[in-house]
Design a protein around this motif. Structure first.
Motif, PDB file in Angstrom:
ATOM      1  N   PRO A   1      -0.925  20.886   3.389  1.00 17.57           N
ATOM      2  CA  PRO A   1      -2.088  20.009   3.235  1.00 17.57           C
ATOM      3  C   PRO A   1      -1.749  18.758   2.408  1.00 17.57           C
ATOM      4  N   LEU A   2      -2.458  17.665   2.689  1.00 20.54           N
ATOM      5  CA  LEU A   2      -2.260  16.430   1.942  1.00 20.54           C
ATOM      6  C   LEU A   2      -3.073  16.475   0.655  1.00 20.54           C
ATOM      7  N   SER A   3      -2.529  15.889  -0.400  1.00 16.92           N
ATOM      8  CA  SER A   3      -3.323  15.770  -1.623  1.00 16.92           C
ATOM      9  C   SER A   3      -3.079  14.417  -2.258  1.00 16.92           C
TER      10      SER A   3
ATOM     11  N   GLU B   1      -0.227  14.349  -4.635  1.00 17.42           N
ATOM     12  CA  GLU B   1       1.080  14.225  -3.976  1.00 17.42           C
ATOM     13  C   GLU B   1       1.380  12.751  -3.678  1.00 17.42           C
ATOM     14  N   VAL B   2       0.349  12.054  -3.215  1.00 19.24           N
ATOM     15  CA  VAL B   2       0.502  10.635  -2.889  1.00 19.24           C
ATOM     16  C   VAL B   2       0.882   9.849  -4.147  1.00 19.24           C
ATOM     17  N   LEU B   3       0.165  10.128  -5.254  1.00 16.50           N
ATOM     18  CA  LEU B   3       0.434   9.416  -6.506  1.00 16.50           C
ATOM     19  C   LEU B   3       1.825   9.731  -7.023  1.00 16.50           C
TER      20      LEU B   3
ATOM     21  N   ASN C   1       0.834  -1.201   0.000  1.00 16.78           N
ATOM     22  CA  ASN C   1       0.000   0.000   0.000  1.00 16.78           C
ATOM     23  C   ASN C   1       0.871   1.255   0.000  1.00 16.78           C
ATOM     24  N   GLY C   2       0.239   2.373  -0.273  1.00 13.03           N
ATOM     25  CA  GLY C   2       0.847   3.676  -0.041  1.00 13.03           C
ATOM     26  C   GLY C   2       0.255   4.207   1.244  1.00 13.03           C
ATOM     27  N   ALA C   3       1.051   4.841   2.089  1.00 14.65           N
ATOM     28  CA  ALA C   3       0.556   5.218   3.416  1.00 14.65           C
ATOM     29  C   ALA C   3       1.239   6.483   3.906  1.00 14.65           C
ATOM     30  N   GLY C   4       0.655   7.065   4.950  1.00 14.27           N
ATOM     31  CA  GLY C   4       1.229   8.259   5.553  1.00 14.27           C
ATOM     32  C   GLY C   4       2.147   7.878   6.710  1.00 14.27           C
ATOM     33  N   GLY C   5       3.249   8.584   6.847  1.00 14.98           N
ATOM     34  CA  GLY C   5       4.200   8.300   7.918  1.00 14.98           C
ATOM     35  C   GLY C   5       3.861   9.056   9.187  1.00 14.98           C
TER      36      GLY C   5
ATOM     37  N   ILE D   1       5.879   4.841   2.183  1.00 14.66           N
ATOM     38  CA  ILE D   1       5.531   6.139   2.764  1.00 14.66           C
ATOM     39  C   ILE D   1       5.434   7.136   1.611  1.00 14.66           C
ATOM     40  N   THR D   2       4.211   7.556   1.300  1.00 13.70           N
ATOM     41  CA  THR D   2       4.023   8.499   0.185  1.00 13.70           C
ATOM     42  C   THR D   2       4.026   9.945   0.682  1.00 13.70           C
ATOM     43  N   ASN D   3       3.790  10.115   1.973  1.00 20.04           N
ATOM     44  CA  ASN D   3       3.710  11.470   2.556  1.00 20.04           C
ATOM     45  C   ASN D   3       3.842  11.340   4.063  1.00 20.04           C
ATOM     46  N   LEU D   4       4.180  12.409   4.709  1.00 22.20           N
ATOM     47  CA  LEU D   4       4.088  12.421   6.169  1.00 22.20           C
ATOM     48  C   LEU D   4       2.625  12.671   6.507  1.00 22.20           C
ATOM     49  N   ALA D   5       2.139  12.014   7.546  1.00 24.84           N
ATOM     50  CA  ALA D   5       0.721  12.099   7.879  1.00 24.84           C
ATOM     51  C   ALA D   5       0.349  13.525   8.285  1.00 24.84           C
ATOM     52  N   ALA D   6      -0.957  13.812   8.277  1.00 28.53           N
ATOM     53  CA  ALA D   6      -1.461  15.164   8.549  1.00 28.53           C
ATOM     54  C   ALA D   6      -0.953  15.677   9.893  1.00 28.53           C
TER      55      ALA D   6
ATOM     56  N   ILE E   1       2.361   4.130  10.901  1.00 26.59           N
ATOM     57  CA  ILE E   1       1.925   4.389   9.536  1.00 26.59           C
ATOM     58  C   ILE E   1       0.403   4.467   9.549  1.00 26.59           C
ATOM     59  N   VAL E   2      -0.178   5.355   8.723  1.00 27.41           N
ATOM     60  CA  VAL E   2      -1.640   5.391   8.609  1.00 27.41           C
ATOM     61  C   VAL E   2      -2.053   5.193   7.157  1.00 27.41           C
ATOM     62  N   GLY E   3      -3.135   4.430   6.983  1.00 30.46           N
ATOM     63  CA  GLY E   3      -3.617   4.159   5.631  1.00 30.46           C
ATOM     64  C   GLY E   3      -5.060   3.704   5.640  1.00 30.46           C
ATOM     65  N   MET E   4      -5.543   3.311   4.465  1.00 28.73           N
ATOM     66  CA  MET E   4      -6.968   2.998   4.303  1.00 28.73           C
ATOM     67  C   MET E   4      -7.191   1.606   3.726  1.00 28.73           C
ATOM     68  N   SER E   5      -6.223   0.708   3.914  1.00 26.94           N
ATOM     69  CA  SER E   5      -6.393  -0.650   3.367  1.00 26.94           C
ATOM     70  C   SER E   5      -5.703  -1.656   4.283  1.00 26.94           C
TER      71      SER E   5
ATOM     72  N   HIS F   1     -11.495  10.319   3.632  1.00 25.22           N
ATOM     73  CA  HIS F   1     -10.793  11.531   4.055  1.00 25.22           C
ATOM     74  C   HIS F   1      -9.467  11.139   4.688  1.00 25.22           C
ATOM     75  N   TYR F   2      -8.481  11.983   4.550  1.00 25.68           N
ATOM     76  CA  TYR F   2      -7.256  11.763   5.312  1.00 25.68           C
ATOM     77  C   TYR F   2      -7.547  12.075   6.778  1.00 25.68           C
ATOM     78  N   GLU F   3      -6.640  11.662   7.641  1.00 20.14           N
ATOM     79  CA  GLU F   3      -6.835  11.841   9.074  1.00 20.14           C
ATOM     80  C   GLU F   3      -6.666  13.316   9.454  1.00 20.14           C
ATOM     81  N   THR F   4      -7.236  13.679  10.600  1.00 21.27           N
ATOM     82  CA  THR F   4      -6.939  14.993  11.168  1.00 21.27           C
ATOM     83  C   THR F   4      -5.602  14.890  11.914  1.00 21.27           C
TER      84      THR F   4
HETATM   85  N1  HPA Z   1      -3.411   8.698   5.381  1.00 24.14           N
HETATM   86  C1  HPA Z   1      -4.184   7.693   4.979  1.00 24.14           C
HETATM   87  N2  HPA Z   1      -4.000   7.038   3.852  1.00 24.14           N
HETATM   88  C2  HPA Z   1      -2.963   7.399   3.086  1.00 24.14           C
HETATM   89  C3  HPA Z   1      -2.107   8.452   3.438  1.00 24.14           C
HETATM   90  C4  HPA Z   1      -2.340   9.134   4.661  1.00 24.14           C
HETATM   91  O1  HPA Z   1      -1.625  10.072   5.051  1.00 24.14           O
HETATM   92  N3  HPA Z   1      -1.178   8.556   2.436  1.00 24.14           N
HETATM   93  C5  HPA Z   1      -1.478   7.593   1.529  1.00 24.14           C
HETATM   94  N4  HPA Z   1      -2.555   6.902   1.904  1.00 24.14           N
END
Ligand code: HPA
Length: 276
Positions: free
Chosen positions: A248-250, A253-255, A127-131, A237-242, A212-216, A195-198
């Motif tokens: 802001p996350l987009s 950016e993740v892609l 998966n791709g996820a936030g750090g 890790i595609t981005n640092l988490a919110a 790590i945070v993600g949706m799968s 939605h991404y996390e707060t």
């Molecule tokens: N949060 C949740 N899912 C994600 C994130 C994130 O920051 N980045 C990529 N998938």
């Protein structure tokens, strides 16, 4: 949201029987009776399939019983059968149904159950996820050591008690670390999304032990273990988490981070799968 007829939506249907039908479809359409390893490719991991070996067949996932139409317009999910140089049969799942699509957990884990019914004994989930862990940087792959399921859902139905002590199989993690000794191990928190996390949720994830945070992944891993499979999980890790990152996350950016890291992590994944 797509409006498709799916046998998994009938509450009286047996999802395992539908998975067996799907495995029979898969065997007929690919010409490959059994697979050894299944691999679900998340954001950034897509190129691994080409590096794994010879593609024997690629089929649209929608031809296989129970698979959903993709959530993103213009993106056709595929199932691909690959023969590796050492003779392993790998099923590459390029069609993931996310929990946030709202079609229920049965559809989320159908690909895993189909892989198990097709003979696979190892499920590799990427998966791709936030750090969340402050030492993580975008573009870095992390091994999943354990997870925290924050979806308030389970793929298990009824009084089905399944042990998850070693859900992410230690032996497989060890093999991955022999391929790349710099791989860190982290705890994956699955949120429902989309939605991404707060920032507060990300702080909570860190406090309760998440890296790590993600949706799968978490729900799929549970279904894989229920089916008796060994599980290997890898996050990019595609981005640092919110709140960890100040901008802001987009989704773009993740892609983009996924695309940039793709050649390196795909090579890693192909080498790991060949070593399993
Ligand atoms: N949060 C949740 N899912 C994600 C994130 C994130 O920051 N980045 C990529 N998938």
């Amino acid at each position: 949201m797509s409006h498709d007829d799916n046998p998994l939506d009938d509450p009286g249907a047996d999802p395992f029987e539908i998975a067996r039908t799907a495995a029979a479809d898969l065997a007929r359409l690919t010409g490959v009776d059994r697979h050894d390893i299944a691999l679900t490719l998340g954001s950034g991991w897509g190129k691994a399939a080409e590096l794994l070996g010879q593609t024997v067949a690629t089929i649209p996932a929608t031809e296989v019983t129970g698979f959903s139409r993709p959530a993103l317009e213009g993106h056709v999910g595929t199932l691909r059968s690959i023969l590796t140089p050492t003779g392993k049969r790998v099923l590459v799942i390029g069609a993931r149904t996310h929990f946030y699509e709202g079609h229920g957990v049965r559809r989320v884990v159908h690909s895993v159950r189909t892989a198990a019914a097709a003979g696979a004994t190892i499920m590799v989930l990427t998966n791709g996820a936030g750090g969340v862990n402050p030492s993580y940087t975008p573009g870095r792959p992390v091994l999943i050591r354990d997870h925290i399921n924050l979806t308030a859902a389970s793929p298990l139905e009824g009084a089905t008690f399944v042990d998850l002590t070693d859900l992410y199989t230690p032996r497989l993690r060890e093999i991955a670390r022999t391929i790349d000794p710099t791989l860190d191990e982290g705890v994956y928190c699955q949120f429902r999304g989309p939605h991404y996390e707060t920032p507060a949720e990300v702080r909570m994830a860190g406090i309760i032990g998440g890296d790590i945070v993600g949706m799968s992944t978490a729900l799929e891993a549970i279904a894989a273990r229920e089916a008796g499979m060994d599980v290997l999980g890898l996050s990019l890790i595609t981005n640092l988490a919110a709140g960890i990152q100040t901008t802001p996350l987009s989704h773009d950016e993740v892609l983009e981070a996924g695309k940039a890291a793709e050649p390196v992590i795909s090579r890693l994944l192909a080498d790991v799968v060949e070593a399993l």
